[in-house]
Design an enzyme around this catalytic site. Structure first.
Site, PDB file in Angstrom:
ATOM      1  CG  ASP A   1      48.516 -76.002  41.707  1.00 52.49           C
ATOM      2  OD1 ASP A   1      48.469 -76.025  42.977  1.00 52.49           O
ATOM      3  OD2 ASP A   1      48.234 -76.968  40.853  1.00 52.49           O
TER       4      ASP A   1
ATOM      5  CE  LYS B   1      46.300 -86.452  52.641  1.00 49.25           C
ATOM      6  NZ  LYS B   1      45.326 -87.300  52.587  1.00 49.25           N
TER       7      LYS B   1
END
Length: 395
Positions: free
Chosen positions: A169, A98
């Site tokens: 993805d 993140k």
């Protein structure tokens, strides 16, 4: 034979799918890829299942061949020192933590670029490293929902649907490959590395292509059309006597031949159907006529007849049928490898075919830390050093 990317070293701190898929492609092309996980293994996909084969998950296998695995505790200073030494010898570092995590770990771009100015640093996050969503976690399902993909998938009765695979993805992994290779190519001129900031959200939105273009030009919100096409008719699935198939008529000449194949040549001369814009406007009238015709014979008949006439057509195959498809068999799209834990494992092969420097499958998807000692030895750690790091859970 050496792969196209032979000599390039990739340090892969990513997990799950987008990053590992990218690094697997780079590894298939000949790059040396070192996969970094926390001690014990921290790639969540190792536990995603069933199915498992002797404890090895099918999900993990799909995106992790052609890599070496080391385990390092990035929260320990000695662990970070290992990464710094590897960075000094690497061409690329890839991560999907993140936003802000690499900075907290002391592994941000500026720090690592000071160690190796030629380093290409690729960051994959859910929403990118700028903007109001930058701190939100990114999961494929959430991205499919927010990006508009689900709003155009399904039909008017089904409601919004996600695609059957984690497509955002996969797309982001492909964009990461393109970006990394572009940065390496530019580096050959400038001598400098650079940072790449990729997001699943951006990648998903880019995949809207003609659907987004339609909206930007017309201002009309796209509808869910199921297996039909917004701009082309007939370009959709049809039921046959024994199954389902897809017809993809791309021009008026193909439509004329299709009308002959179904023994209704007059349809091509009908003003309602003569051109593609006419057929799009009158699809509700045309499609039932075609559907009725296709129900008269089986899929194999229509496939052969349409292909003989140059009309794009194909059966809707299950994965089980796909595995035995002779075309894919001849293209070597299904491969096998020996794994030290799982035994003989089967994988999808690479679609990349290069005439001189083709892909190679040299390394099974590694167990956690399988190559820690080998890699650390290569950067100067002694056997005693490695044992001490192991005892303190640094590796």
């Amino acid at each position: 034979m050496l792969g196209s990317l032979h000599g390039f070293k990739i340090l892969d701190l990513s997990r799950v799918l987008a990053g590992p898929y990218c690094s697997m492609i780079l590894g298939d092309l000949g790059a040396e890829v070192i996969k970094v996980e926390a001690p014990g293994g921290s790639d969540e996909t190792r536990k995603w299942g069933p199915p498992f084969q002797n404890g090895v998950s099918a999900y993990y296998v799909c995106a992790n061949r052609n890599k070496k695995s080391i385990t390092v505790n990035l929260k320990e200073e000695e662990g970070k020192e290992i990464i710094y030494k590897l960075v000094a010898q690497s061409d690329v570092i890839l991560h999907n933590f993140k936003t802000g995590t690499m900075e907290r770990l002391g592994l941000d771009y500026n720090t690592l670029a000071d160690i190796n100015p030629r380093l290409v640093y690729c960051s994959i996050t859910g929403f990118g490293e700028t903007g109001p969503y930058k701190h939100l976690p990114g999961y494929d399902f959430i991205i499919q929902a927010m990006s508009g993909l689900m709003s155009i998938t399904g039909n008017s009765l089904s409601g919004p649907q996600k695609l059957g695979v984690a497509i955002t993805d996969v797309l982001t992994g492909l964009y990461a490959c393109i970006s990394i290779q572009a940065a390496l190519l530019e580096r050959s001129t400038s001598g400098m590395g650079q940072k790449i900031d990729l997001s699943l959200y951006d990648s998903a939105v880019s995949s809207l292509v003609n659907i987004a273009s339609n909206f930007l030009m017309s201002g009309e919100n796209p509808k869910r059309l199921g297996n039909t096409h917004a701009n082309i008719v007939p370009y959709q699935s049809f039921k046959t006597k024994d199954g389902e198939m897809v017809i993809a008529v791309g021009n008026d000449h193909q439509f004329m031949r299709l009308c002959t194949v179904i023994t209704q040549p007059h349809l091509a001369k009908d003003r309602r159907f003569a051109t593609n814009p006419d057929r799009v406007e009158n699809r509700e009238t045309l499609i039932p006529i075609l559907q009725k015709a296709f129900l008269q014979k089986n899929t194999a008949h229509w496939k052969q007849t349409c292909q003989d006439e140059g009309i794009p057509c194909g059966p809707i195959q299950s994965v089980n049928e796909l595995i035995s498809d002779p075309q894919l068999q001849s293209r070597e799209m299904f491969i096998a490898a020996e794994h030290p834990t799982a035994g003989n494992i089967h994988m999808i092969g690479s679609p990349i075919n290069l005439s001189r420097t083709g892909v190679q499958y040299k390394q099974h998807p590694p167990n956690p830390g399988e190559h820690t000692q080998e890699v650390l030895t290569s950067i100067g750690y002694s056997a005693e050093d490695i044992m001490n790091l192991l005892k303190r859970n640094v590796i």
